[in-house]
Write a protein that holds these residues in place. Structure first.
Motif, PDB file in Angstrom:
ATOM      1  N   VAL A   1       0.856  -1.187   0.000  1.00 48.56           N
ATOM      2  CA  VAL A   1       0.000   0.000   0.000  1.00 48.56           C
ATOM      3  C   VAL A   1       0.892   1.237   0.000  1.00 48.56           C
ATOM      4  O   VAL A   1       1.771   1.393   0.859  1.00 48.56           O
ATOM      5  CB  VAL A   1      -0.925   0.042   1.229  1.00 48.56           C
ATOM      6  N   THR A   2       0.669   2.115  -0.959  1.00 49.56           N
ATOM      7  CA  THR A   2       1.390   3.380  -1.019  1.00 49.56           C
ATOM      8  C   THR A   2       0.388   4.520  -0.944  1.00 49.56           C
ATOM      9  O   THR A   2      -0.683   4.446  -1.565  1.00 49.56           O
ATOM     10  CB  THR A   2       2.237   3.480  -2.300  1.00 49.56           C
ATOM     11  N   ALA A   3       0.702   5.541  -0.178  1.00 51.63           N
ATOM     12  CA  ALA A   3      -0.219   6.665   0.020  1.00 51.63           C
ATOM     13  C   ALA A   3       0.386   7.947  -0.532  1.00 51.63           C
ATOM     14  O   ALA A   3       1.540   8.257  -0.277  1.00 51.63           O
ATOM     15  CB  ALA A   3      -0.534   6.838   1.504  1.00 51.63           C
ATOM     16  N   GLY A   4      -0.400   8.676  -1.288  1.00 53.94           N
ATOM     17  CA  GLY A   4       0.049   9.963  -1.800  1.00 53.94           C
ATOM     18  C   GLY A   4       0.507   9.893  -3.239  1.00 53.94           C
ATOM     19  O   GLY A   4      -0.272  10.089  -4.169  1.00 53.94           O
ATOM     20  N   GLY A   5       1.772   9.597  -3.460  1.00 53.20           N
ATOM     21  CA  GLY A   5       2.338   9.606  -4.805  1.00 53.20           C
ATOM     22  C   GLY A   5       2.024   8.344  -5.593  1.00 53.20           C
ATOM     23  O   GLY A   5       1.664   7.297  -5.042  1.00 53.20           O
ATOM     24  N   GLN A   6       2.188   8.446  -6.907  1.00 51.89           N
ATOM     25  CA  GLN A   6       1.959   7.310  -7.797  1.00 51.89           C
ATOM     26  C   GLN A   6       3.161   6.360  -7.764  1.00 51.89           C
ATOM     27  O   GLN A   6       4.303   6.803  -7.784  1.00 51.89           O
ATOM     28  CB  GLN A   6       1.737   7.797  -9.229  1.00 51.89           C
ATOM     29  N   PRO A   7       2.935   5.064  -7.727  1.00 49.40           N
ATOM     30  CA  PRO A   7       4.055   4.113  -7.743  1.00 49.40           C
ATOM     31  C   PRO A   7       4.692   4.067  -9.127  1.00 49.40           C
ATOM     32  O   PRO A   7       3.992   4.186 -10.142  1.00 49.40           O
ATOM     33  CB  PRO A   7       3.378   2.785  -7.400  1.00 49.40           C
ATOM     34  N   PRO A   8       6.004   3.893  -9.207  1.00 49.40           N
ATOM     35  CA  PRO A   8       6.672   3.781 -10.512  1.00 49.40           C
ATOM     36  C   PRO A   8       6.138   2.595 -11.304  1.00 49.40           C
ATOM     37  O   PRO A   8       5.776   1.555 -10.723  1.00 49.40           O
ATOM     38  CB  PRO A   8       8.147   3.578 -10.130  1.00 49.40           C
ATOM     39  N   GLU A   9       6.109   2.719 -12.610  1.00 49.12           N
ATOM     40  CA  GLU A   9       5.552   1.662 -13.458  1.00 49.12           C
ATOM     41  C   GLU A   9       6.333   0.363 -13.327  1.00 49.12           C
ATOM     42  O   GLU A   9       5.752  -0.723 -13.304  1.00 49.12           O
ATOM     43  CB  GLU A   9       5.539   2.111 -14.924  1.00 49.12           C
ATOM     44  N   LEU A  10       7.650   0.465 -13.204  1.00 43.50           N
ATOM     45  CA  LEU A  10       8.472  -0.742 -13.101  1.00 43.50           C
ATOM     46  C   LEU A  10       8.136  -1.513 -11.816  1.00 43.50           C
ATOM     47  O   LEU A  10       8.060  -2.742 -11.821  1.00 43.50           O
ATOM     48  CB  LEU A  10       9.953  -0.382 -13.119  1.00 43.50           C
ATOM     49  N   PHE A  11       7.914  -0.780 -10.727  1.00 46.00           N
ATOM     50  CA  PHE A  11       7.546  -1.424  -9.466  1.00 46.00           C
ATOM     51  C   PHE A  11       6.174  -2.069  -9.577  1.00 46.00           C
ATOM     52  O   PHE A  11       5.949  -3.175  -9.087  1.00 46.00           O
ATOM     53  CB  PHE A  11       7.579  -0.394  -8.337  1.00 46.00           C
ATOM     54  N   ARG A  12       5.256  -1.383 -10.232  1.00 51.48           N
ATOM     55  CA  ARG A  12       3.913  -1.945 -10.429  1.00 51.48           C
ATOM     56  C   ARG A  12       3.993  -3.270 -11.184  1.00 51.48           C
ATOM     57  O   ARG A  12       3.350  -4.257 -10.818  1.00 51.48           O
ATOM     58  CB  ARG A  12       3.044  -0.953 -11.209  1.00 51.48           C
ATOM     59  N   LYS A  13       4.810  -3.308 -12.236  1.00 50.56           N
ATOM     60  CA  LYS A  13       4.946  -4.534 -13.024  1.00 50.56           C
ATOM     61  C   LYS A  13       5.598  -5.654 -12.212  1.00 50.56           C
ATOM     62  O   LYS A  13       5.225  -6.823 -12.337  1.00 50.56           O
ATOM     63  CB  LYS A  13       5.765  -4.257 -14.287  1.00 50.56           C
ATOM     64  N   LEU A  14       6.560  -5.280 -11.379  1.00 55.71           N
ATOM     65  CA  LEU A  14       7.211  -6.284 -10.537  1.00 55.71           C
ATOM     66  C   LEU A  14       6.206  -6.938  -9.595  1.00 55.71           C
ATOM     67  O   LEU A  14       6.153  -8.164  -9.464  1.00 55.71           O
ATOM     68  CB  LEU A  14       8.340  -5.636  -9.734  1.00 55.71           C
ATOM     69  N   VAL A  15       5.379  -6.119  -8.941  1.00 57.27           N
ATOM     70  CA  VAL A  15       4.395  -6.637  -7.991  1.00 57.27           C
ATOM     71  C   VAL A  15       3.374  -7.518  -8.696  1.00 57.27           C
ATOM     72  O   VAL A  15       3.055  -8.619  -8.239  1.00 57.27           O
ATOM     73  CB  VAL A  15       3.696  -5.474  -7.257  1.00 57.27           C
ATOM     74  N   GLU A  16       2.862  -7.051  -9.819  1.00 53.64           N
ATOM     75  CA  GLU A  16       1.851  -7.820 -10.547  1.00 53.64           C
ATOM     76  C   GLU A  16       2.397  -9.150 -11.050  1.00 53.64           C
ATOM     77  O   GLU A  16       1.719 -10.176 -10.986  1.00 53.64           O
ATOM     78  CB  GLU A  16       1.334  -7.007 -11.729  1.00 53.64           C
ATOM     79  N   SER A  17       3.638  -9.141 -11.559  1.00 56.82           N
ATOM     80  CA  SER A  17       4.218 -10.356 -12.137  1.00 56.82           C
ATOM     81  C   SER A  17       4.455 -11.425 -11.081  1.00 56.82           C
ATOM     82  O   SER A  17       4.565 -12.610 -11.406  1.00 56.82           O
ATOM     83  CB  SER A  17       5.530 -10.031 -12.854  1.00 56.82           C
ATOM     84  N   GLN A  18       4.527 -11.037  -9.812  1.00 55.40           N
ATOM     85  CA  GLN A  18       4.778 -11.994  -8.734  1.00 55.40           C
ATOM     86  C   GLN A  18       3.500 -12.311  -7.951  1.00 55.40           C
ATOM     87  O   GLN A  18       3.556 -12.783  -6.820  1.00 55.40           O
ATOM     88  CB  GLN A  18       5.860 -11.448  -7.807  1.00 55.40           C
ATOM     89  N   LYS A  19       2.361 -12.040  -8.558  1.00 56.27           N
ATOM     90  CA  LYS A  19       1.062 -12.370  -7.978  1.00 56.27           C
ATOM     91  C   LYS A  19       0.845 -11.727  -6.605  1.00 56.27           C
ATOM     92  O   LYS A  19       0.295 -12.339  -5.692  1.00 56.27           O
ATOM     93  CB  LYS A  19       0.880 -13.883  -7.906  1.00 56.27           C
ATOM     94  N   ALA A  20       1.308 -10.510  -6.485  1.00 53.88           N
ATOM     95  CA  ALA A  20       1.024  -9.702  -5.303  1.00 53.88           C
ATOM     96  C   ALA A  20       0.066  -8.602  -5.737  1.00 53.88           C
ATOM     97  O   ALA A  20      -0.326  -8.527  -6.900  1.00 53.88           O
ATOM     98  CB  ALA A  20       2.305  -9.121  -4.714  1.00 53.88           C
ATOM     99  N   THR A  21      -0.312  -7.743  -4.808  1.00 57.35           N
ATOM    100  CA  THR A  21      -1.255  -6.660  -5.111  1.00 57.35           C
ATOM    101  C   THR A  21      -0.676  -5.335  -4.639  1.00 57.35           C
ATOM    102  O   THR A  21      -0.103  -5.252  -3.557  1.00 57.35           O
ATOM    103  CB  THR A  21      -2.609  -6.913  -4.414  1.00 57.35           C
TER     104      THR A  21
END
Length: 320
Positions: free
Chosen positions: A256-276
Motif C-alpha cells: 500500500v502506497t499513500a500519496g504519490g503514484q508508484p513507478p511503473e516498473l515497481f507496479r509490473k514487478l508486484v503484478e508479475s509476482q502475484k502480489a497486489t
C-alpha cells in the motif's frame, strides 16, 4: 367553521409537500448533483480524494510483463488464508494505512505480518497489541498535531511539555514494557541508523522506542536511542521493502502506497509476482498537516473496499 379551517390547512400542506417533491425530483436529474463523501467520527463530511488504483494478478486490466523473481523467495503456502502488508512512508498520509487496517477487519481478512515505518509502524504496532479495532481508534486519539510535529508560530514554544517528550510519554503509556521480540514474526519496523544511514529492522528492544524512532522523520523530531543506536524513520525504497517481505513471507503480499503514484516498473514487478499494489490518492493532504488525518483514514479505507475482490482473491475468497 373550525372543521373547514382544518380541511383547508390539510389541503395546503398536501400541495406544499407535492411541490417540494417535484422540485427535488427535477434537481435530482441535474448532472451537477452534489455527492457527499463518508463522514468522520465527529460528523463532518470528509473531502473525497478519488477512488484509488489497484494493480494485481486478478485485475482485469493487468498488462504486467513477467519480471525476474528474486533468487531467494519463500515458498508460497498452498492454500493461503491471510495476507502480509507492506506500507510506504507517511505521517498524515500514513494514516491511510489505519483506514486500510479498518477495511481489512470489516472484510474479515487476517493480517499475518506488517512491514512499515513512520505512522505505518504505529498503526501496525497497535494492530498487533490492541484487542480490537475500537481500541486501536481509542489509542490513536492520543496522537495528533500536538505530538507528531513541531508547532508553528513564534508562540509554539510556550508549552508544559515538548512534542517529542509528549510523544514518548504517550507511546510508553500505550505499549508499556512490551518488547519488539514478542512480535518478531508479525511486526517488522524498518528504521535507519541516524549516523551511518544504514537500513535496519527492529529485532529486539522496547516496542515504544522502536515506534518512536520510526516517527522521527519528516516532522523534524530528533532520533531515538534504541538498543545502543540512534535511529529514525527508514528511507528505504518501497520496492526494496517489498522484496524483503516477498523473500521472507509465504503468504500473499499487499503493498500500500499513500500519496504519490508508484513507478511503473515497481507496479509490473508486484503484478508479475502475484502480489497486489494499492495506490491511495491523497490530493490536497500535506504530509505534515496532521489535522487532516481523518481524511487520509477514509481514503485508505475506501481504496481497500474498491480492491476487495482482488484482495479476497489472494486468499481464495469472494466478496459476499
Amino acid at each position: 367553521m373550525t372543521f373547514r379551517l382544518k380541511n383547508l390547512f390539510l389541503i395546503f400542506a398536501v400541495l406544499l409537500i407535492s411541490s417540494c417533491a417535484s422540485i427535488s425530483k427535477r434537481r435530482s436529474g441535474n448532472e451537477t448533483k452534489e455527492v457527499q463523501g463518508p463522514k468522520s467520527p465527529n460528523g463532518t463530511v470528509a473531502a473525497p480524494s478519488g477512488p484509488g488504483e489497484v494493480f494485481g494478478p486478478f485485475t482485469s486490466n493487468s498488462t504486467a510483463e513477467p519480471l525476474a523473481t528474486p533468487a531467494a523467495v519463500a515458498e508460497m503456502a498452498p492454500n493461503p488464508d491471510r495476507i502480509v502488508l507492506v506500507f510506504g512512508r507517511g505521517l498524515t498520509q500514513g494514516y491511510a494505512y489505519v483506514g486500510v487496517l479498518r477495511a481489512l477487519a470489516e472484510l474479515k481478512v487476517p493480517v499475518h505480518a506488517i512491514y512499515a515505518t513512520e505512522v505505518g509502524a504505529l498503526a501496525g504496532a497497535l494492530y498487533f497489541t490492541q484487542p480490537n479495532v475500537n481500541r486501536i481508534d481509542w489509542a490513536l486519539l492520543r496522537f495528533n498535531e500536538k505530538n507528531l510535529r513541531f508547532p508553528e508560530g513564534k508562540f509554539g514554544f510556550v508549552r508544559l511539555q515538548s512534542p517529542e517528550s509528549d510523544l514518548s510519554a504517550k507511546l510508553r503509556d500505550i505499549f508499556g514494557d512490551r518488547r519488539v521480540e514478542s512480535l518478531s514474526d508479525k511486526l517488522h519496523i524498518t528504521l535507519e541508523d541516524a549516523k551511518s544511514g544504514e537500513a535496519l529492522e527492529a529485532k529486539t528492544g522496547d516496542l515504544w522506542r522502536a515506534v518512536r524512532g520510526a516517527l522521527a522523520g519528516a516532522n523534524g523530531f530528533s532520533p531515538e536511542e534504541f538498543e545502543g543506536r540512534s535511529v529514525r524513520a527508514s528511507a528505504r525504497k518501497l520496492s526494496d521493502e517489498y522484496r524483503v517481505a516477498r523473500q521472507a513471507e509465504k503468504y500473499p503480499v499487499v503493498v500500500v502506497t499513500a500519496g504519490g503514484q508508484p513507478p511503473e516498473l515497481f507496479r509490473k514487478l508486484v503484478e508479475s509476482q502475484k502480489a497486489t499494489l494499492i495506490s491511495v490518492p491523497l490530493s490536497g493532504i500535506d504530509d505534515l498537516d496532521i489535522k487532516k488525518r481523518n481524511q487520509a483514514v477514509f481514503s485508505g479505507k475506501n481504496a481497500v473496499h474498491q480492491a476487495a475482490n482482488e484482495i479476497l482473491g489472494l486468499i481464495g475468497r469472494k466478496l459476499e
